[in-house]
Write a protein that holds these residues in place. Structure first.
Motif, short mmCIF file in Angstrom:
data_model
loop_
_atom_site.label_atom_id
_atom_site.label_comp_id
_atom_site.label_asym_id
_atom_site.label_seq_id
_atom_site.Cartn_x
_atom_site.Cartn_y
_atom_site.Cartn_z
N VAL A 162 0.87 -1.18 0.00
CA VAL A 162 0.00 0.00 0.00
C VAL A 162 0.90 1.23 0.00
O VAL A 162 2.12 1.14 0.25
CB VAL A 162 -0.94 0.02 1.23
N SER A 166 -0.81 5.71 3.42
CA SER A 166 -2.23 5.31 3.41
C SER A 166 -2.67 4.93 4.82
O SER A 166 -1.85 4.59 5.67
CB SER A 166 -2.44 4.14 2.46
N TYR A 168 -4.31 2.26 5.68
CA TYR A 168 -4.54 0.82 5.83
C TYR A 168 -3.47 0.21 6.74
O TYR A 168 -2.27 0.35 6.50
CB TYR A 168 -4.52 0.12 4.46
N LEU A 174 -8.79 -3.60 3.55
CA LEU A 174 -8.78 -3.55 2.08
C LEU A 174 -10.12 -3.96 1.47
O LEU A 174 -10.25 -3.95 0.25
CB LEU A 174 -7.67 -4.47 1.54
N LYS A 177 -11.66 -2.20 -1.67
CA LYS A 177 -10.67 -1.29 -2.23
C LYS A 177 -10.16 -1.80 -3.59
O LYS A 177 -10.27 -2.98 -3.92
CB LYS A 177 -9.49 -1.10 -1.27
N LYS A 178 -9.57 -0.87 -4.34
CA LYS A 178 -9.10 -1.20 -5.70
C LYS A 178 -7.78 -1.96 -5.64
O LYS A 178 -6.81 -1.52 -5.01
CB LYS A 178 -8.93 0.09 -6.52
N VAL A 220 0.29 1.40 -7.35
CA VAL A 220 0.15 1.90 -5.97
C VAL A 220 0.97 3.18 -5.80
O VAL A 220 0.50 4.16 -5.22
CB VAL A 220 0.59 0.82 -4.97
N GLY A 223 -0.81 6.09 -7.19
CA GLY A 223 -2.15 6.34 -6.68
C GLY A 223 -3.26 5.82 -7.58
O GLY A 223 -4.42 6.22 -7.43
N ASP A 226 -5.50 1.18 -4.73
CA ASP A 226 -5.38 1.30 -3.26
C ASP A 226 -4.33 0.34 -2.72
O ASP A 226 -3.64 0.66 -1.75
CB ASP A 226 -6.73 1.02 -2.60
#
Length: 376
Positions: A162, A166, A168, A174, A177-178, A220, A223, A226
């Motif tokens: 990630v 972030s 997370y 997650l 999330k993408k 990642v 951006g 995710d």
């Protein structure tokens, strides 16, 4: 009777005879016998047809000859240009050791690599990950012969990455999330993370096949996703492999983070005495601050390393000859071997058996993964 009278009588007799002879029908000539009729000749038999000689078949070029080189297939897990450049070094080394001719091929996807091995069963070698091998073995009987060693390890793992800033902090964060992953046939980039998510009850949101491990991490970094998944190899400290096990901290110690960057010769990604060996190292030239921008959130259990596999009908004698050459190359010229397989970070090679890949088969069963999920 007087003489004159006698002469007259004789004259009359002769005259009468002449008259009768003149009036008689002509004698019928005896017909000549016709010439004997010849028996009709036996009909002429047509001559026996001359057998057309069978055309002499053109002999098939021998496997490994310049006319029929052995195809060395590399999955597109990193940039194709890097793969071709290092793969050509390997082809040249194997040619020198065996006298055989090799052709480096980078198919468009993991699935295309498997398809090519099944379509050309007697002249292909595949440097393919565990999942690709298991599926290829199931599909057409591809044979495994060796597995990668990376800096002392013949196993690796998957990692979830990630953005370092972030929010997370655990895998559960997650959900929805993408997700950017390399390819659906990647063991570390897709199968094991998918298994982990199912076990944790997590359903990612949008999923994007980035095309390679590098690209998944870049997504990642930029951006565009995710989180991403890619391969993980344990770090080295002070130039030596560490006794790392899943569950231990896989990332850079916080106090060394600011020092992360490529070495002067750009051959490694280091943070002080800590050398990063996971997929981020492949971006050390393009994204020298990748370690500061992308962190490891979690890792999976161990995965048997990538394989050297052969088409199902590849000649056994040639397979042994090639494997002997690979083992000798790694042992006698470790630097040359590492350079020839730099794209995949191989530093050595060990023998491999089919049974070693049973954990991947179990992950396939548990995750519900099907060969159709490979895509194209």
């Amino acid at each position: 009777m007087s003489k004159p009278t006698l002469f007259r009588i004789l004259g009359l007799v002769v005259a009468a005879a002449l008259i009768l002879a003149a009036c008689a029908p002509a004698a019928t000539p005896t017909p000549e016998a016709p010439p004997p009729t010849e028996a009709p000749a036996e009909p002429t038999q047509p001559p026996e047809p001359t057998a057309t000689p069978e055309p002499t078949p053109t002999p098939e070029p021998q496997i490994g000859s310049p006319e029929r080189p052995i195809k060395v297939l590399f999955v597109p897990s990193v940039d194709a240009e890097k793969i071709v450049a290092s793969g050509q070094l390997l082809a040249e080394a194997l040619n020198k050791a065996t006298g055989l001719t090799f052709e480096v091929v980078v198919p468009t996807s993991y699935a295309a690599t498997i398809e090519e091995m099944c379509a050309s069963p007697d002249d292909t070698i595949g440097f393919i990950p565990g999942l690709g091998y298991v599926l290829a073995e199931q599909l057409c009987g591809v044979k495994v012969a060796g597995k990668a060693v990376r800096f002392g390890y013949d196993w690796y793992a998957a990692m979830i990455v990630v953005a370092r800033e972030s929010p997370y902090q655990q895998v559960a964060d997650l959900n929805g999330k993408k997700w950017a992953y390399p390819d659906a046939a990647s063991t570390s980039g897709y199968l094991y993370p998918l298994y982990m998510f199912k076990e944790a009850g997590i359903t990612p949101g949008e999923s994007v096949a980035a095309g390679s491990h590098d690209a998944a991490i870049k997504a990642v970094y930029n951006g565009e996703a995710d989180f991403g998944t890619a391969f993980f190899s344990p770090p080295r400290v002070d130039g030596k492999a560490v006794d790392w096990e899943p569950g231990q901290n896989p990332d850079v110690p916080a106090d060394l983070l600011d020092s992360c960057g490529p070495t002067q010769d750009e051959k490694a990604l280091v943070c002080g005495n800590f050398e990063i060996r996971d997929a981020r190292r492949n971006l050390r030239k393009e994204l020298p601050d990748v370690a500061q921008k992308v962190r490891i959130l979690a890792t999976t259990p161990k995965i048997p390393n990538d394989t050297v596999s052969f088409g199902p009908d590849f000649p056994e004698d040639l397979m042994q000859k090639i494997m002997d050459a690979l083992f000798a190359f790694a042992q006698n010229d470790p630097e040359g071997f590492a350079k020839a397989l730099e794209a995949y970070s191989w530093t050595g090679i060990n023998p491999a058996t089919d049974a070693e890949y049973d954990p991947i088969r179990l992950a396939i069963q548990a995750s519900g993964f099907k060969i159709e999920d490979l895509g194209q």
